[in-house]
Design a protein around this motif. Structure first.
Motif, PDB file in Angstrom:
ATOM      1  N   GLY A   1       0.868   0.163  -9.586  1.00  0.00           N
ATOM      2  CA  GLY A   1       1.246   1.418 -10.197  1.00  0.00           C
ATOM      3  C   GLY A   1       1.790   2.446  -9.226  1.00  0.00           C
ATOM      4  O   GLY A   1       1.949   3.624  -9.576  1.00  0.00           O
ATOM      5  N   LEU A   2       2.103   2.038  -7.994  1.00  0.00           N
ATOM      6  CA  LEU A   2       2.680   2.967  -7.021  1.00  0.00           C
ATOM      7  C   LEU A   2       4.126   3.280  -7.377  1.00  0.00           C
ATOM      8  O   LEU A   2       4.819   2.470  -8.003  1.00  0.00           O
ATOM      9  N   ASP A   3       4.598   4.448  -6.961  1.00  0.00           N
ATOM     10  CA  ASP A   3       6.001   4.830  -7.166  1.00  0.00           C
ATOM     11  C   ASP A   3       6.840   4.129  -6.100  1.00  0.00           C
ATOM     12  O   ASP A   3       6.933   4.602  -4.961  1.00  0.00           O
ATOM     13  N   VAL A   4       7.438   3.003  -6.467  1.00  0.00           N
ATOM     14  CA  VAL A   4       8.161   2.196  -5.468  1.00  0.00           C
ATOM     15  C   VAL A   4       9.435   2.873  -4.982  1.00  0.00           C
ATOM     16  O   VAL A   4       9.969   2.491  -3.935  1.00  0.00           O
ATOM     17  N   SER A   5       9.917   3.876  -5.718  1.00  0.00           N
ATOM     18  CA  SER A   5      11.115   4.590  -5.265  1.00  0.00           C
ATOM     19  C   SER A   5      10.844   5.367  -3.982  1.00  0.00           C
ATOM     20  O   SER A   5      11.780   5.737  -3.270  1.00  0.00           O
ATOM     21  N   LYS A   6       9.569   5.607  -3.669  1.00  0.00           N
ATOM     22  CA  LYS A   6       9.198   6.362  -2.462  1.00  0.00           C
ATOM     23  C   LYS A   6       9.020   5.446  -1.254  1.00  0.00           C
ATOM     24  O   LYS A   6       8.837   5.923  -0.134  1.00  0.00           O
ATOM     25  N   ILE A   7       9.025   4.136  -1.484  1.00  0.00           N
ATOM     26  CA  ILE A   7       8.794   3.183  -0.392  1.00  0.00           C
ATOM     27  C   ILE A   7      10.149   2.696   0.127  1.00  0.00           C
ATOM     28  O   ILE A   7      10.958   2.173  -0.630  1.00  0.00           O
ATOM     29  N   HIS A   8      10.371   2.886   1.413  1.00  0.00           N
ATOM     30  CA  HIS A   8      11.634   2.457   2.022  1.00  0.00           C
ATOM     31  C   HIS A   8      11.359   1.484   3.160  1.00  0.00           C
ATOM     32  O   HIS A   8      10.294   1.524   3.784  1.00  0.00           O
ATOM     33  N   SER A   9      12.325   0.625   3.414  1.00  0.00           N
ATOM     34  CA  SER A   9      12.181  -0.335   4.502  1.00  0.00           C
ATOM     35  C   SER A   9      13.538  -0.664   5.079  1.00  0.00           C
ATOM     36  O   SER A   9      14.548  -0.650   4.367  1.00  0.00           O
ATOM     37  N   VAL A  10      13.552  -0.943   6.366  1.00  0.00           N
ATOM     38  CA  VAL A  10      14.746  -1.477   7.030  1.00  0.00           C
ATOM     39  C   VAL A  10      14.342  -2.737   7.777  1.00  0.00           C
ATOM     40  O   VAL A  10      13.176  -2.907   8.156  1.00  0.00           O
ATOM     41  N   ALA A  11      15.300  -3.621   7.983  1.00  0.00           N
ATOM     42  CA  ALA A  11      15.088  -4.867   8.719  1.00  0.00           C
ATOM     43  C   ALA A  11      15.936  -4.820   9.983  1.00  0.00           C
ATOM     44  O   ALA A  11      17.162  -4.895   9.909  1.00  0.00           O
TER      45      ALA A  11
ATOM     46  N   GLU B   1       0.809  -1.217   0.000  1.00  0.00           N
ATOM     47  CA  GLU B   1       0.000   0.000   0.000  1.00  0.00           C
ATOM     48  C   GLU B   1       0.845   1.271   0.000  1.00  0.00           C
ATOM     49  O   GLU B   1       0.313   2.377   0.108  1.00  0.00           O
ATOM     50  N   GLY B   2       2.170   1.105  -0.089  1.00  0.00           N
ATOM     51  CA  GLY B   2       3.045   2.270  -0.143  1.00  0.00           C
ATOM     52  C   GLY B   2       3.502   2.783   1.199  1.00  0.00           C
ATOM     53  O   GLY B   2       4.040   3.892   1.304  1.00  0.00           O
ATOM     54  N   ILE B   3       3.303   1.993   2.256  1.00  0.00           N
ATOM     55  CA  ILE B   3       3.731   2.383   3.600  1.00  0.00           C
ATOM     56  C   ILE B   3       5.172   1.943   3.819  1.00  0.00           C
ATOM     57  O   ILE B   3       5.509   0.771   3.622  1.00  0.00           O
ATOM     58  N   SER B   4       6.023   2.865   4.222  1.00  0.00           N
ATOM     59  CA  SER B   4       7.406   2.506   4.539  1.00  0.00           C
ATOM     60  C   SER B   4       7.443   1.793   5.886  1.00  0.00           C
ATOM     61  O   SER B   4       6.821   2.247   6.853  1.00  0.00           O
ATOM     62  N   VAL B   5       8.184   0.678   5.942  1.00  0.00           N
ATOM     63  CA  VAL B   5       8.105  -0.211   7.106  1.00  0.00           C
ATOM     64  C   VAL B   5       9.488  -0.474   7.697  1.00  0.00           C
ATOM     65  O   VAL B   5      10.444  -0.780   6.988  1.00  0.00           O
ATOM     66  N   ASN B   6       9.558  -0.361   9.017  1.00  0.00           N
ATOM     67  CA  ASN B   6      10.708  -0.797   9.794  1.00  0.00           C
ATOM     68  C   ASN B   6      10.310  -2.139  10.417  1.00  0.00           C
ATOM     69  O   ASN B   6       9.491  -2.187  11.324  1.00  0.00           O
ATOM     70  N   VAL B   7      10.863  -3.220   9.886  1.00  0.00           N
ATOM     71  CA  VAL B   7      10.545  -4.557  10.412  1.00  0.00           C
ATOM     72  C   VAL B   7      11.430  -4.799  11.628  1.00  0.00           C
ATOM     73  O   VAL B   7      12.656  -4.798  11.519  1.00  0.00           O
ATOM     74  N   THR B   8      10.818  -4.997  12.778  1.00  0.00           N
ATOM     75  CA  THR B   8      11.576  -5.040  14.026  1.00  0.00           C
ATOM     76  C   THR B   8      11.557  -6.429  14.670  1.00  0.00           C
ATOM     77  O   THR B   8      10.845  -7.329  14.239  1.00  0.00           O
TER      78      THR B   8
END
Length: 361
Positions: A189-199, A156-163
């Protein structure tokens, strides 16, 4: 250059593992950006419990929420969301200069729902919407129940910090969840360059658990391995990260890699160097989130000696083999740590709710 700047040159971003309204209002957070080169913030229930139980910074908002007859859960999240939103604004320049990679501020879903996919994604959506800042990150634990919610959030385009990641096996599942979520986002069709994630891989807690078991074993071979599991485990994870994202075609065009984040990096054993989980976990495409005391210790020690992650996997595997040989059952270790990790956050959250209930009466 101080140690934090040296880490940045190697490729490790330093985020502060702490947040409070006092830090924001006093200008301390901006000062840490300017003088110590901090480029992000992580929070958790224990951090907010500590922040909201001290001083008077929240008194005015508590009075307002009391007048509105807000529930204790509503009050705690209202205050937390305001802090995260304001911190995001403080980091806006960092966010823009890093093209979205840094300048991130994380807020965590309620740890009590960590095994409920529907409740987790519902709250992730709510937090993302209410913080309403592109440089926010929603923290979701890497439990079996929450892994599908991580996919949903990313899609859904939410940037996620997986903890709360402890094992390499679970980390592989997290990477798979990230890739699936990003693929679904691209298909929408979302702009995936705007979605960030860390593990977020927890480090010091592993050493504490393993060291206790080594001391119970008590042999010379076992005792010689104390303090080695945490760094070795992170280095094994880094090898998995490099392999998983080596192929550019593994992600949709324009997508970002999911960076490993070293969490729980304040040493629990005072016999270990205070910067152990900083100097020994420096490498490209990583984040290290540290309590301020660990940041200061790293700057004071000035012991950054280049990339200490790349090419270390073989040695790390040897250490794990030695630990297993003396009797460490890692399957049990990781199960205990994940269970305790969730439990500690639930306990901190419940303590915060109990404390806030008193204030709202």
């Amino acid at each position: 250059m101080n140690a934090i700047e040296q880490l940045a040159q190697i490729g490790t971003s330093t985020w502060l593992d702490d947040l409070s309204r006092d830090r924001i209002n006093s200008g301390n957070l901006q000062e840490l950006i300017s003088t110590k080169h901090i480029v992000g913030v992580t929070t958790n229930p224990a951090i907010f419990a500590a922040a909201m139980s001290k001083g008077t910074a929240y008194d005015e908002q508590i009075a307002s929420l009391k007048a509105e007859q807000a529930s204790v859960d509503q009050a705690v999240y209202a205050m937390s969301i305001d802090d995260v939103r304001n911190a995001c604004d403080v980091f806006e320049d960092v966010y823009k200069q890093s093209e979205g990679k840094d300048g991130r501020v994380s807020i965590e879903v309620d740890p009590r729902i960590s095994e409920d996919r529907d409740a987790t994604i519902s709250q992730a959506r709510e937090l993302w919407s209410r913080v309403d800042r592109p440089n926010a990150m929603i923290k979701i634990p890497a439990t079996e129940g929450s892994l599908p919610a991580i996919v949903d959030a990313l899609a859904e385009g939410i940037s996620v910090n997986v903890t709360l990641i402890f094992s390499v096996a679970r980390y592989r599942q997290v990477i798979a969840a990230y890739k699936e979520g990003i693929q679904r986002a691209a298909e929408k069709g979302l702009d995936v360059s705007k979605i960030h994630s860390v593990a977020s891989f927890f480090v010091s807690r592993l050493d504490t658990e393993v060291d206790n078991r080594l001391e119970a074993i008590g042999s010379e071979e076992a005792l010689a391995l104390r303090g080695k599991a945490g760094v070795a485990n992170a280095r094994r994870a880094y090898q998995v990260f490099q392999e998983a994202f080596a192929d550019a075609e593994a992600l949709p065009a324009g997508a970002n890699v999911q960076r490993p984040l070293w969490a729980s990096t304040g040493v629990k054993n005072p016999d270990y160097p205070a910067d152990l989980y900083v100097s020994e976990l420096a490498g490209p495409d990583t984040v290290n989130t540290m309590p301020e005391a660990t940041i200061d210790a790293a700057i004071e020690a000035d012991n950054i000696h280049g990339d200490t992650l790349s090419g270390t996997a073989e040695e790390a595997e040897q250490i794990f083999a030695q630990l297993s040989a003396v009797g460490i059952d890692f399957e049990d270790v990781f199960e205990v740590l994940e269970r305790e990790g969730v439990s500690k956050f639930v306990d901190a959250w419940n303590e915060l709710l109990e404390s806030m209930q008193e204030n709202l009466r």
